[in-house]
Design an enzyme around this catalytic site. Structure first.
Site, PDB file in Angstrom:
ATOM      1  CB  ALA A  59      -1.123  -3.514 -26.782  1.00 25.84           C
ATOM      2  CG  ASN A  86       8.516  -3.845 -21.386  1.00 22.47           C
ATOM      3  OD1 ASN A  86       9.716  -4.052 -21.556  1.00 22.47           O
ATOM      4  ND2 ASN A  86       8.056  -2.770 -20.769  1.00 22.47           N
ATOM      5  NE  ARG A 323       3.807  -8.217  -9.786  1.00 16.25           N
ATOM      6  CZ  ARG A 323       3.878  -8.414 -11.096  1.00 16.25           C
ATOM      7  NH1 ARG A 323       4.003  -7.389 -11.902  1.00 16.25           N
ATOM      8  NH2 ARG A 323       3.817  -9.619 -11.588  1.00 16.25           N
ATOM      9  CG  HIS A 426       7.938  -5.378 -13.519  1.00 16.68           C
ATOM     10  ND1 HIS A 426       8.716  -6.089 -14.405  1.00 16.68           N
ATOM     11  CD2 HIS A 426       6.755  -6.050 -13.437  1.00 16.68           C
ATOM     12  CE1 HIS A 426       8.039  -7.152 -14.823  1.00 16.68           C
ATOM     13  NE2 HIS A 426       6.840  -7.131 -14.261  1.00 16.68           N
ATOM     14  N   GLY A 469      -0.417 -10.749 -13.749  1.00 12.34           N
ATOM     15  CA  GLY A 469      -1.416 -11.375 -14.636  1.00 12.34           C
ATOM     16  C   GLY A 469      -2.334 -10.358 -15.283  1.00 12.34           C
ATOM     17  CB  ALA A 471       0.933  -6.753 -17.635  1.00 12.97           C
TER      18      ALA A 471
HETATM   19  P1  ADP Z   1       2.534  -3.560 -24.662  1.00 10.29           P
HETATM   20  O1  ADP Z   1       2.775  -4.531 -23.563  1.00 10.29           O
HETATM   21  O2  ADP Z   1       1.675  -2.442 -24.294  1.00 10.29           O
HETATM   22  O3  ADP Z   1       2.162  -4.239 -25.951  1.00 10.29           O
HETATM   23  P2  ADP Z   1       5.328  -3.584 -25.349  1.00 10.29           P
HETATM   24  O4  ADP Z   1       6.431  -3.005 -24.582  1.00 10.29           O
HETATM   25  O5  ADP Z   1       5.207  -5.075 -25.353  1.00 10.29           O
HETATM   26  O6  ADP Z   1       3.976  -2.883 -24.896  1.00 10.29           O
HETATM   27  O7  ADP Z   1       5.434  -3.147 -26.886  1.00 10.29           O
HETATM   28  C1  ADP Z   1       5.558  -1.810 -27.273  1.00 10.29           C
HETATM   29  C2  ADP Z   1       6.372  -1.778 -28.551  1.00 10.29           C
HETATM   30  O8  ADP Z   1       6.376  -0.449 -29.080  1.00 10.29           O
HETATM   31  C3  ADP Z   1       7.826  -2.153 -28.352  1.00 10.29           C
HETATM   32  O9  ADP Z   1       8.184  -3.179 -29.256  1.00 10.29           O
HETATM   33  C4  ADP Z   1       8.590  -0.860 -28.627  1.00 10.29           C
HETATM   34  O10 ADP Z   1       9.875  -1.062 -29.175  1.00 10.29           O
HETATM   35  C5  ADP Z   1       7.655  -0.181 -29.606  1.00 10.29           C
HETATM   36  N1  ADP Z   1       7.845   1.289 -29.693  1.00 10.29           N
HETATM   37  C6  ADP Z   1       8.098   2.146 -28.684  1.00 10.29           C
HETATM   38  N2  ADP Z   1       8.215   3.401 -29.152  1.00 10.29           N
HETATM   39  C7  ADP Z   1       8.035   3.348 -30.496  1.00 10.29           C
HETATM   40  C8  ADP Z   1       8.047   4.281 -31.549  1.00 10.29           C
HETATM   41  N3  ADP Z   1       8.301   5.571 -31.319  1.00 10.29           N
HETATM   42  N4  ADP Z   1       7.822   3.857 -32.808  1.00 10.29           N
HETATM   43  C9  ADP Z   1       7.605   2.535 -33.078  1.00 10.29           C
HETATM   44  N5  ADP Z   1       7.595   1.592 -32.121  1.00 10.29           N
HETATM   45  C10 ADP Z   1       7.792   1.978 -30.848  1.00 10.29           C
END
Ligand code: ADP
Length: 601
Positions: A59, A86, A323, A426, A469, A471
């Site tokens: 995102a 994730n 799920r 998950h 699919g 997410a």
């Molecule tokens: P999405 O699927 O919504 O993009 P992800 O889990 O793929 O979410 O990505 C979220 C990212 O935000 C991760 O890389 C995580 O390490 C990062 N993150 C979480 N908390 C913080 C924070 N406090 N400051 C900076 N980055 C963060």
């Protein structure tokens, strides 16, 4: 605290004197120092961008690309030492309706059906406006991914979907492993930087407007990033057991499929500014998580014909149900696990399964009896189960459990395979409340000006249960929307020139070293395969290390490239610590460099 404050001021002074921040001019440095941040916090103003994005997952990266393309200066703050979150772990694909790929395959899907399926999957508590926006903009987002250089032309069937609409990587790889490197490549093309080990700890307000982020670097220094808009894309809280057990005590002690950074920081940050949250107790367990490594096995395997059997060797449910239902049913079986059973045809059709096989997650049997023996199951019962399933496929009627999708072909091509799976936490469906402009909504129902959010940090899109699919669809559709809307908002307030901390560079010793000048090659085993390096020696010193062959996960290896290589050059030795979270890749590099250096002595 006092020491940190002095440090922050010192850094500001350095920037004022040198004007050396990336893409900045002396003018803008002066401007920054004049304008103190409107915060009660005692942190000094240092850096700025039109749009600051929190989180380098799918995102955040797509928001950053879109915001940059709209003319905004952008930076991504990422708390881990790798990108991808994730998203890197996403297995299947991206749901989208009425796409050119579906049309080419004669799939008569509609936006309306995608809305209905998503609402039904979410038990009708999803935010209907968000779901409508998701489905209506899904095809366009697939085109956008194609324009970035991704091939997601393989359209497959997902559970809970009326038509095949899961757009998967054309080469059969796991979607996250393809998506994240492509997004990173596109960020690099646009010179959008990700600042690693930079944890957002507070959102700053200036009157009614969100005006930036305070972040903490790896040494505990607090830095201020001023911005006219902030995109919160910090992901969910599936790796924060205390947090998910608070909302769902029944999940206490559950394993997780999430990366360690999924701790819900983004939700806490937004709540501190009055953001509303929705559906926080709606937490999805994935039914098919390999039991020893917590690797998610995509539902595409079932879509291609795999079945579940329990320890008695029998099917116990329609494998294509949602799920939540599957997770609950697996937990009712003896031992609280199931075997996912498939044949060579399914194996041949999925590169992801071959990867799992190479990692030792898959049990193989030359025939059904052999597989039963390897699993300790009754061979006659397992043979009967597979035979009845093949009859159901032949008749296109599953009289036992009424499965009606993912049964185009039977399981009759030996060898046979099994993966032992059970449910694990998950996806956190709940999160910050947003509208279709991705504006964060406060507890009185009004948008918080200048604060946008997208991806797993938000709630409402998936309701009580997310379909496989959706997410990737969520993070891409709303991530791009957050990029468009945040940059529009930021630029309407004026332009902020980019001022960022300097990127770390390796320091090459100024005195001659002891190696022989030249370029030397070395190869060693990394986590995913061979790593080959070229080490360049000048004036007896290591001056450059180039990775010329690599099979590692790009988002994780990024940390090795950024941290390990400069350290080796600085120390002129491989006697340095591995990068945490990437130990095997680090060791591969160190051994390959050692081998190259052996020829340079
Ligand atoms: P999405 O699927 O919504 O993009 P992800 O889990 O793929 O979410 O990505 C979220 C990212 O935000 C991760 O890389 C995580 O390490 C990062 N993150 C979480 N908390 C913080 C924070 N406090 N400051 C900076 N980055 C963060």
């Amino acid at each position: 605290m006092k020491a940190r404050r002095v440090m922050a001021i010192l850094i500001s002074v350095v920037f004022m004197l040198t004007g050396c921040a990336d893409n900045s001019s002396n003018n803008s440095s002066a401007e920054v120092v004049q304008s103190e941040p409107a915060t009660t916090n005692d942190v000094k103003q240092e850096y700025q961008a039109d749009v600051v994005v929190i989180g380098a997952g799918g995102a955040g990266m797509s928001a950053a690309i879109k915001a940059s393309d709209a003319g905004a200066s952008v930076v991504i703050l990422e708390k881990m030492n790798y990108a991808g979150g994730n998203t890197t772990r996403a297995e299947g694909g991206m749901n989208a309706a009425e796409t050119s790929y579906q049309k080419a395959l004669g799939i008569e899907d509609t936006v309306e059906t995608m809305i209905k399926d998503t609402m039904k999957g979410g038990k009708e508590i999803n935010d209907p406006e968000l779901v409508k926006y998701l489905a209506e903009n899904s095809a366009e987002t697939i085109d956008w991914l194609t324009s970035l250089g991704m091939d997601v032309s393989d359209v497959g069937q997902g559970a809970g979907a009326t038509f095949p609409r899961m757009h998967r990587a054309a080469d059969g790889s796991k979607i996250g492993g393809v998506l994240i490197p492509k997004l990173m490549e596109n960020l690099e093309k646009r010179n959008v930087r990700i600042l690693y080990k930079m944890k957002a700890v507070e959102l700053i307000k200036d009157g009614d407007f969100v005006a930036g982020v305070i972040a903490e670097d790896e040494d505990g220094n607090k830095l201020t990033f001023k911005a006219n808009a902030v995109v919160n894309a910090a992901g969910g809280f599936g790796a924060n057991e205390a947090m998910y057990a608070e909302y769902r005590p029944d999940l206490k002690g559950f394993e997780t499929t999430n990366h360690p950074g999924a701790t819900g920081d983004g939700i806490v940050l937004a709540e501190a500014l009055g953001a509303a949250t929705v559906d926080m107790d709606k937490i999805q367990t994935n039914p098919t998580v390999e039991v020893t490594t917590q690797t998610v096995i995509s539902e595409t395997v079932r879509g291609k014909g795999a079945i579940f059997v329990n320890q008695e060797g029998k099917r116990f449910i329609s494998e294509m149900l949602t799920r939540d239902v599957l997770s609950a049913e697996i937990l009712k079986q003896n031992g609280k696990f199931a075997y996912l059973i498939f044949d060579q045809r399914v194996m041949d059709s999925m590169a992801a399964l071959q990867e799992d096989y190479e990692k030792g997650l898959v049990t193989k049997g030359e025939d059904v009896a052999d597989l039963a023996q390897a699993l300790g199951l009754d061979a006659t019962v397992l043979a009967d189960t597979i035979a009845s399933w093949n009859t159901a496929v032949a008749n296109n009627k599953d009289t036992q459990f009424e499965r009606n999708t993912g049964m185009d072909e039977d399981l009759s091509l030996a060898p046979y395979y099994a993966i032992k799976v059970s449910p694990a936490v998950h996806h956190t469906m709940g999160g910050i409340k947003i509208n279709t402009l991705t504006q964060v909504i406060d507890r009185s129902g009004n948008p918080i000006q200048g604060l946008f959010a997208a991806g797993e940090v938000t709630g409402g899109v998936h309701g009580a249960n997310r379909l496989g699919g959706n997410a990737v669809a969520d993070i891409m559709v709303f991530g791009t929307q957050a990029g468009v809307e945040s940059s529009k908002f930021a630029l309407s307030k004026g332009k902020l020139e980019l001022i960022l901390p300097e990127a770390k560079q390796a320091v090459i010793p100024s005195t001659p070293g002891n190696f022989k000048d030249g370029v030397y090659e070395g190869t060693a085993q990394g986590k995913e395969g061979d790593i080959k390096v070229h080490v360049e020696i000048k004036a007896g010193n290591i001056v450059n290390i180039e990775i010329v062959e690599l099979h590692e996960t790009a988002a994780i290896f990024d940390g090795v490239k950024r941290e390990l290589l400069p350290k080796i050059i600085e120390k002129q030795s491989t006697d340095v610590d591995a990068v945490s979270g990437a130990t095997l890749s680090s060791e591969g590099v160190l051994q390959a460099v050692d081998q190259a250096l052996a020829s340079a002595k």
